[in-house]
Design a protein around this motif. Structure first.
Motif, PDB file in Angstrom:
ATOM      1  N   ASN A  17      15.868   2.373  -3.239  1.00  0.00           N
ATOM      2  CA  ASN A  17      16.609   1.184  -3.689  1.00  0.00           C
ATOM      3  C   ASN A  17      17.850   0.926  -2.853  1.00  0.00           C
ATOM      4  O   ASN A  17      18.781   0.268  -3.315  1.00  0.00           O
ATOM      5  CB  ASN A  17      16.982   1.316  -5.169  1.00  0.00           C
ATOM      6  CG  ASN A  17      15.752   1.336  -6.046  1.00  0.00           C
ATOM      7  OD1 ASN A  17      14.784   0.630  -5.786  1.00  0.00           O
ATOM      8  ND2 ASN A  17      15.778   2.158  -7.075  1.00  0.00           N
ATOM      9  N   ARG A  83      21.493  -8.390  -7.841  1.00  0.00           N
ATOM     10  CA  ARG A  83      20.574  -7.270  -7.659  1.00  0.00           C
ATOM     11  C   ARG A  83      21.261  -5.932  -7.913  1.00  0.00           C
ATOM     12  O   ARG A  83      21.379  -5.089  -7.016  1.00  0.00           O
ATOM     13  CB  ARG A  83      19.974  -7.295  -6.243  1.00  0.00           C
ATOM     14  CG  ARG A  83      19.103  -8.492  -5.918  1.00  0.00           C
ATOM     15  CD  ARG A  83      17.875  -8.620  -6.823  1.00  0.00           C
ATOM     16  NE  ARG A  83      17.065  -7.418  -6.918  1.00  0.00           N
ATOM     17  CZ  ARG A  83      16.022  -7.150  -6.156  1.00  0.00           C
ATOM     18  NH1 ARG A  83      15.630  -8.019  -5.239  1.00  0.00           N
ATOM     19  NH2 ARG A  83      15.350  -6.022  -6.314  1.00  0.00           N
ATOM     20  N   ASP A  85      20.161  -3.471  -9.199  1.00  0.00           N
ATOM     21  CA  ASP A  85      19.183  -2.400  -9.015  1.00  0.00           C
ATOM     22  C   ASP A  85      19.173  -1.866  -7.585  1.00  0.00           C
ATOM     23  O   ASP A  85      18.564  -0.837  -7.313  1.00  0.00           O
ATOM     24  CB  ASP A  85      17.780  -2.897  -9.380  1.00  0.00           C
ATOM     25  CG  ASP A  85      17.361  -4.124  -8.575  1.00  0.00           C
ATOM     26  OD1 ASP A  85      18.166  -5.086  -8.468  1.00  0.00           O
ATOM     27  OD2 ASP A  85      16.226  -4.132  -8.059  1.00  0.00           O
TER      28      ASP A  85
END
Length: 129
Positions: A17, A83, A85
């Motif tokens: 990620n 985002r 994440d």
């Protein structure tokens, strides 16, 4: 106040990620510097100069002065906020082949200081704070 890690001097691998944020050119010709690394290692797309591509995010720095780079930095910061994440490792964009100094580029990232998933180079943070 910036209260987290700094972007490492050398990034050779990323977690699933994590995103490598690099200085690019509008044509997406990733032929040198961090752009070459983004292209060879982190999924940057030849011909795409802006935005998320694989595990990289391009911010154009080769087409003019700081005033024309700023909108792309602002766009990046807005995107990163959507985002949470993902963790974005910002390199010293514009401070290599593009020829800018840290003191010129770092202030563009002032709004990123409080965005937890944007990791900045120590030199940028020092120049901002």
């Amino acid at each position: 106040m910036y209260n987290r890690e700094f972007t490492p001097e050398r990034i050779t691998e990323l977690g699933p990620n994590e995103i490598f944020v690099f200085g690019s050119n509008l044509a997406g010709a990733h032929g040198g510097g961090a752009a070459w690394l983004a292209y060879n290692s982190f999924g940057a797309v030849w011909g795409q100069g802006v935005g998320l591509q694989g595990q990289s995010y391009g911010i154009p720095t080769m087409h003019g002065g700081v005033e024309v780079i700023k909108p792309y930095v602002d766009e990046f910061i807005s995107f990163a906020k959507t985002r949470p994440d993902l963790k974005f490792y910002v390199t010293q964009i514009g401070c290599g082949i593009a020829g800018f100094q840290v003191k010129e580029i770092a202030p563009l990232f002032l709004e990123a200081i409080d965005v937890e998933n944007i990791i900045l180079p120590q030199a940028f943070v020092q120049a901002i704070e």
